[in-house]
Design an enzyme around this catalytic site. Sequence first.
Site, PDB file in Angstrom:
ATOM      1  N   GLY A  10      30.804 -47.428 -22.624  1.00  0.00           N
ATOM      2  CA  GLY A  10      30.389 -48.916 -22.447  1.00  0.00           C
ATOM      3  C   GLY A  10      31.453 -49.748 -21.495  1.00  0.00           C
ATOM      4  N   LEU A  13      34.872 -50.209 -24.293  1.00  0.00           N
ATOM      5  CA  LEU A  13      35.337 -49.113 -25.104  1.00  0.00           C
ATOM      6  C   LEU A  13      34.692 -47.773 -24.851  1.00  0.00           C
ATOM      7  CD1 LEU A  13      36.025 -50.877 -28.499  1.00  0.00           C
ATOM      8  CD2 LEU A  13      37.479 -50.113 -26.996  1.00  0.00           C
ATOM      9  N   GLU A  72      20.611 -44.669 -21.795  1.00  0.00           N
ATOM     10  CA  GLU A  72      21.440 -45.637 -22.755  1.00  0.00           C
ATOM     11  C   GLU A  72      20.380 -45.892 -23.698  1.00  0.00           C
ATOM     12  OE1 GLU A  72      24.487 -49.351 -22.752  1.00  0.00           O
ATOM     13  OE2 GLU A  72      23.386 -48.969 -21.001  1.00  0.00           O
ATOM     14  N   THR A 101      28.599 -55.555 -25.382  1.00  0.00           N
ATOM     15  CA  THR A 101      29.203 -56.538 -24.487  1.00  0.00           C
ATOM     16  C   THR A 101      28.010 -57.932 -24.126  1.00  0.00           C
ATOM     17  OG1 THR A 101      30.415 -54.945 -23.304  1.00  0.00           O
ATOM     18  CG2 THR A 101      29.988 -56.859 -21.945  1.00  0.00           C
ATOM     19  N   LEU A 126      32.035 -63.439 -26.213  1.00  0.00           N
ATOM     20  CA  LEU A 126      33.306 -63.825 -27.060  1.00  0.00           C
ATOM     21  C   LEU A 126      34.524 -63.780 -26.449  1.00  0.00           C
ATOM     22  CD1 LEU A 126      34.035 -64.582 -29.952  1.00  0.00           C
ATOM     23  CD2 LEU A 126      34.211 -61.897 -30.398  1.00  0.00           C
TER      24      LEU A 126
END
Length: 262
Positions: A10, A13, A72, A101, A126
């Site tokens: 990703g 991560l 994905e 994300t 965030l």
Amino acid sequence: MDKKVGIDAGSTLIKLAYSENGTYHFKKYSYQQMDSLLQWLQISAPDARWNVTGGKGHHFLSISDNSREVAEFSAITDGAMYMTAAQKLNVKNYILVNIGTGTSFFSIKDNSAEHLYGSGTGGGMLMGLSRMLVGERPFSDLAALAESGNRAKLDLQVRDIYASEPPISGDYTASNFGKATTADVKKEDVTASLFGLIAETTMLLGVQSAKAGGEVDIVYTGGMTAHPYMEKSLKAATEAFGCKAHFLANGQFCGAMGALIY
């Protein structure tokens, strides 16, 4: 370890899923830990095929000739459907909301998945806003801050704009950060409001999708759901609008699991 591993690369991560003696295991790494990850793969699974998905999957596809790419969206939905069945979640037709994300929304009907749309509201938002407003912190630290914060200090609630009994619940948010211009701002309250903004926006899109398709069940997955505070926020907001919120154990690894079983 079985002779393949699922890798979800990703934006922030890297998540792994693998099977050993019939049991699934999960690991995650930051990109700063890439050397440790590659060393672990070399030692633990030197001959394994890498099934790779995610936006940064090219990093792994270029390293190993024994690798293949998995789309994905297929990885996310296949992994979620497999885990939903394995964990005996009591859902059949539902909206799948994967909060990474950004956030992706899928309709799952009769074990068939359709991508509906995506939202830029998610973990990236965030982390970015948190860095600007309260200083850069790990996700777990932000979640701990949010737990000790009070959203009502910054968010304008319905009860704040009605002198008499409001037509809907007074706890509903009328304006995210609507009190920020007059409030004594604390980082805990800011972080709680950020979590609330993401949870409510995501929930509203999921609920609208569910009601449009005649469903009531929403399954939330992805890295943002891994902390109890976010799960609690999503559950409360979802149920306030008449739908049921469900969460998968290890739901942040849906993409890696879908790649593994491809």
